[in-house]
Write a protein that holds these residues in place. Structure first.
Motif, short mmCIF file in Angstrom:
data_model
loop_
_atom_site.label_atom_id
_atom_site.label_comp_id
_atom_site.label_asym_id
_atom_site.label_seq_id
_atom_site.Cartn_x
_atom_site.Cartn_y
_atom_site.Cartn_z
N ALA A 430 -5.58 28.40 -25.17
CA ALA A 430 -6.38 28.07 -24.16
C ALA A 430 -7.54 27.50 -24.45
O ALA A 430 -8.12 26.94 -23.43
CB ALA A 430 -6.41 29.36 -23.39
N GLY A 431 -8.04 27.38 -25.76
CA GLY A 431 -9.33 26.86 -26.07
C GLY A 431 -9.41 25.50 -25.64
O GLY A 431 -10.51 25.00 -25.17
N SER A 432 -8.29 24.58 -25.51
CA SER A 432 -8.25 23.17 -24.97
C SER A 432 -8.66 23.02 -23.88
O SER A 432 -9.22 21.97 -23.36
CB SER A 432 -6.95 22.80 -25.59
OG SER A 432 -6.05 23.48 -24.43
N LEU A 433 -8.80 24.35 -22.93
CA LEU A 433 -9.17 24.01 -21.59
C LEU A 433 -10.76 24.23 -21.19
O LEU A 433 -11.19 23.77 -20.40
CB LEU A 433 -8.63 25.12 -20.93
CG LEU A 433 -6.83 25.18 -20.76
CD1 LEU A 433 -6.48 26.61 -20.11
CD2 LEU A 433 -6.39 23.99 -20.35
N ALA A 434 -11.30 24.78 -22.47
CA ALA A 434 -12.80 24.83 -22.16
C ALA A 434 -13.73 23.73 -21.63
O ALA A 434 -14.60 23.79 -20.72
CB ALA A 434 -13.35 25.53 -23.61
N PRO A 435 -13.47 22.46 -21.93
CA PRO A 435 -14.33 21.47 -21.59
C PRO A 435 -13.99 21.47 -20.12
O PRO A 435 -14.99 20.89 -19.47
CB PRO A 435 -13.78 20.18 -22.26
CG PRO A 435 -13.08 20.80 -23.38
CD PRO A 435 -12.58 22.11 -23.10
N LEU A 436 -13.13 21.73 -19.42
CA LEU A 436 -12.87 21.53 -18.12
C LEU A 436 -13.28 22.93 -17.08
O LEU A 436 -13.19 22.79 -15.99
CB LEU A 436 -11.38 21.32 -17.63
CG LEU A 436 -10.78 19.80 -18.34
CD1 LEU A 436 -9.28 20.07 -18.35
CD2 LEU A 436 -11.17 18.86 -16.99
N GLN A 437 -13.74 23.74 -17.94
CA GLN A 437 -13.98 25.14 -17.17
C GLN A 437 -15.60 24.98 -16.54
O GLN A 437 -16.31 24.74 -17.29
CB GLN A 437 -13.66 26.39 -18.21
CG GLN A 437 -12.18 26.65 -18.18
CD GLN A 437 -11.90 27.48 -19.37
OE1 GLN A 437 -12.84 27.61 -20.21
NE2 GLN A 437 -10.62 27.94 -19.58
N ARG A 438 -15.41 25.57 -15.52
CA ARG A 438 -16.85 25.66 -14.66
C ARG A 438 -17.06 26.93 -14.10
O ARG A 438 -16.70 27.03 -12.93
CB ARG A 438 -16.89 24.61 -13.66
CG ARG A 438 -16.70 23.27 -14.01
CD ARG A 438 -18.10 22.57 -14.30
NE ARG A 438 -18.09 21.21 -14.58
CZ ARG A 438 -17.73 20.73 -15.74
NH1 ARG A 438 -17.41 21.67 -16.97
NH2 ARG A 438 -17.63 19.53 -16.26
N ALA A 439 -17.40 28.02 -14.83
CA ALA A 439 -17.44 29.44 -14.28
C ALA A 439 -18.68 29.30 -13.57
O ALA A 439 -19.87 28.77 -13.80
CB ALA A 439 -17.57 30.49 -15.65
N PRO A 440 -18.57 30.18 -12.37
CA PRO A 440 -19.72 30.31 -11.46
C PRO A 440 -21.02 30.99 -12.49
O PRO A 440 -20.73 31.79 -13.33
CB PRO A 440 -19.29 30.90 -10.28
CG PRO A 440 -18.08 31.83 -10.83
CD PRO A 440 -17.39 30.80 -11.97
N LEU A 441 -22.15 30.58 -12.23
CA LEU A 441 -23.29 31.32 -12.76
C LEU A 441 -23.92 32.20 -12.03
O LEU A 441 -24.37 31.73 -10.88
CB LEU A 441 -24.28 30.03 -13.26
CG LEU A 441 -23.64 28.87 -14.06
CD1 LEU A 441 -24.31 27.77 -14.26
CD2 LEU A 441 -23.18 29.34 -15.52
N VAL A 442 -24.62 33.08 -12.67
CA VAL A 442 -25.00 34.37 -11.87
C VAL A 442 -26.55 34.04 -12.38
O VAL A 442 -26.83 34.31 -13.54
CB VAL A 442 -24.48 35.57 -12.20
CG1 VAL A 442 -25.36 36.58 -11.11
CG2 VAL A 442 -23.36 35.63 -11.65
N LEU A 443 -27.39 33.81 -11.51
CA LEU A 443 -28.82 33.43 -12.00
C LEU A 443 -30.00 34.27 -11.10
O LEU A 443 -29.38 34.69 -9.75
CB LEU A 443 -29.12 32.06 -11.82
CG LEU A 443 -28.33 31.04 -12.38
CD1 LEU A 443 -28.69 29.57 -12.06
CD2 LEU A 443 -28.44 31.22 -14.13
N ASP A 444 -31.08 34.35 -11.57
CA ASP A 444 -32.23 35.14 -10.90
C ASP A 444 -32.42 34.09 -9.61
O ASP A 444 -32.36 32.91 -9.91
CB ASP A 444 -33.37 35.15 -11.53
CG ASP A 444 -33.29 36.43 -12.46
OD1 ASP A 444 -32.44 37.34 -12.29
OD2 ASP A 444 -34.05 36.37 -13.91
#
Ligand code: F0G
Length: 463
Positions: A430-444
């Motif tokens: 599954a590492g090959s998928l990393a460049p396409l992943q866009r996890a939502p970011l939790v920020l202040d």
């Protein structure tokens, strides 16, 4: 002189059923839509096309194209449907019966520039059947088959489903004033699809089995109860679904693409699209047949195995498993119909891994189009067909995207969070998928935090 629309005599009144195996003909079928002589499937055919009373190969093609184009500006209900607009090549309802329609069809054809690049072709398009009223291609077949159910006087319609057929059937039954019974495998369909059938008022049964088990139960049930079967063994569904290919050819100004690529599950859709291509060629609306290729998931690949291990002579049912739940099918009912169109058009049958499918889905999303997992096997399969040299880089290709991205948001969220394959045998790849992943970011909730994130993205040169 060119023929005009008035030269066209509808062949629809002469449509009949014919067994694909032994050729037995009938005007109507039993509850299970199988040939009483050999048990194989029926298809609709139009004897009128071969007689002086109907359409004849080549002759009225231009008039027919004109008639279908003109209907796009009509406000009549049947004309606003992207299925019934093509009614000259569909079975006719009896006088006095109206179609049940949600204005299905009329779906867009998109270009996919990023996907083209990753597949290694110069130009790639997608016909998005997920842009139908219930967000999958099933609506095009459901408008026809549900209309025939109502005409026959049925109070109940039913299907076994991996989720999209049931959503579509529930909607059309409700519109047509009929009750609907849905059999789905427990825990193996997406919430979006399940919620649709509830919303449209179906009696929804989650059976403790898989799709193939649901089909077995339903096939017995329709023999005992007066229920109209709306699975794709119903040949009237195939007739409606074939209009996707007719509409596609119209969108391409009747210039056939070199290749059409479809996902394969129960294999009704490939059969329908192939049937349309053969009929359009027969009627002289196109001069060249596109090659129709079918792509399956590796975990649900009985058709792929039939072709590659048994030369299409037989199909051994498999125990299906794939995250593309729509095509989690081990015993496809329409495999002989699909085989015929793949062979006649000179297409290929491929299979793709879960990782290849997930990557392709993200790529289609990154082109701003999006689709559900099962649809994405088309792009993943195309990449393989290009590598094998079956599809040449300069050839034109159309992918059939069968379902909307919102059908299965859980898959998309897990993909981007990086846990789609956690705990599965595919995790190590599954590492090959990393460049396409866009996890939502939790920020202040500060401007600085958001601005810093933007800068990080810019600095990393991420797309
Ligand atoms: N893509 C999607 C989104 C589907 O829902 C299906 C089938 C397919 C592809 C495969 O099409 O079966 O004609 O080869 N879904 C069915 C259902 C089985 O019950 O919704 P097929």
């Amino acid at each position: 002189m060119n023929p005009t629309a008035s030269d066209i005599k509808s062949p629809a009144s002469v449509s009949r059923l014919r067994c694909i195996n032994c050729g037995t003909q009938a005007d109507r079928a039993d509850q299970d839509f199988r040939c009483p002589n050999c048990g194989d499937l029926f298809e609709v055919f139009y004897p009128g096309w071969q007689t002086d009373h109907g359409l004849r190969a080549g002759q009225p093609a231009d008039a027919l194209k004109q008639l279908w184009r003109d209907r796009k500006t009509s406000l009549a209900q049947a004309d606003t449907s992207g299925v019934w607009r093509f009614r000259e090549v569909l079975p006719a309802l009896k006088p006095g019966y109206e179609p049940i329609t949600l204005r299905e069809g009329n779906t867009p054809l998109y270009d996919l520039p990023r996907c083209a690049q990753s597949a290694g072709v110069q130009f790639l398009q997608a016909k998005h059947q997920g842009m139908n009223p219930t967000a999958s291609f099933k609506d095009t077949g459901m408008t026809t088959a549900s209309s025939f159910a109502r005409q026959e006087g049925f109070r109940w319609v039913a299907c076994a489903s991996t989720g999209n057929t049931s959503a579509s059937m529930a909607a059309y039954a409700a519109r047509g004033g009929m009750r609907s019974l849905v059999l789905i495998p427990e825990g193996k369909i997406s919430w979006g699809k399940l919620s649709q059938s509830l919303d449209y008022g179906a009696v929804t049964c989650q059976l403790r089995t898989d799709f193939d088990g649901c089909v077995r139960v339903l096939n017995e049930l329709v023999k005992r109860k007066p229920i109209y079967l709306l699975n794709s063994v119903n040949p009237y569904r195939i007739e409606g679904q074939k209009t996707a290919a007719i509409e596609l050819l119209e969108q391409l100004s009747w210039e056939s693409p070199d290749h059409i690529v479809v996902p394969g599950g129960n294999l009704g859709n490939s059969s329908a699209i192939g049937k349309a291509l053969l009929e359009m060629k027969d009627l002289g609306l196109i001069t060249r047949l596109p090659k129709l290729s079918v792509i399956q998931a590796e975990g649900a690949n009985p058709f792929f195995r039939s072709i590659h291990e048994y030369a299409g002579k037989r199909l051994i049912p498999t125990q299906a498993d794939t995250l593309a739940t729509a095509i989690r099918i081990g015993n496809p009912a329409s495999w002989k119909k699909a085989l015929r169109v793949v062979e006649t058009t000179g297409g290929a049958v491929e299979q793709v891994s879960e990782i290849e499918m997930a990557m392709a889905k993200a790529e289609i999303g990154a082109d701003g189009v999006g689709c559900e997992p099962a649809s994405a096997v088309t792009l993943a399969g195309l990449k393989k067909l290009v590598k094998q040299g079956f599809v040449k880089p300069n050839e034109s290709v159309v992918l059939i995207l069968t379902g909307h991205v919102l059908k299965d948001p859980e898959f998309t969220l897990k993909f981007h969070r990086g846990d789609l394959f956690a705990g599965t045998p595919h995790e190590k790849d599954a590492g090959s998928l990393a460049p396409l992943q866009r996890a939502p970011l939790v920020l202040d909730a500060t401007v600085d935090a958001v601005a810093k994130t933007l800068e990080q993205f810019e600095n990393e040169g991420r797309q």
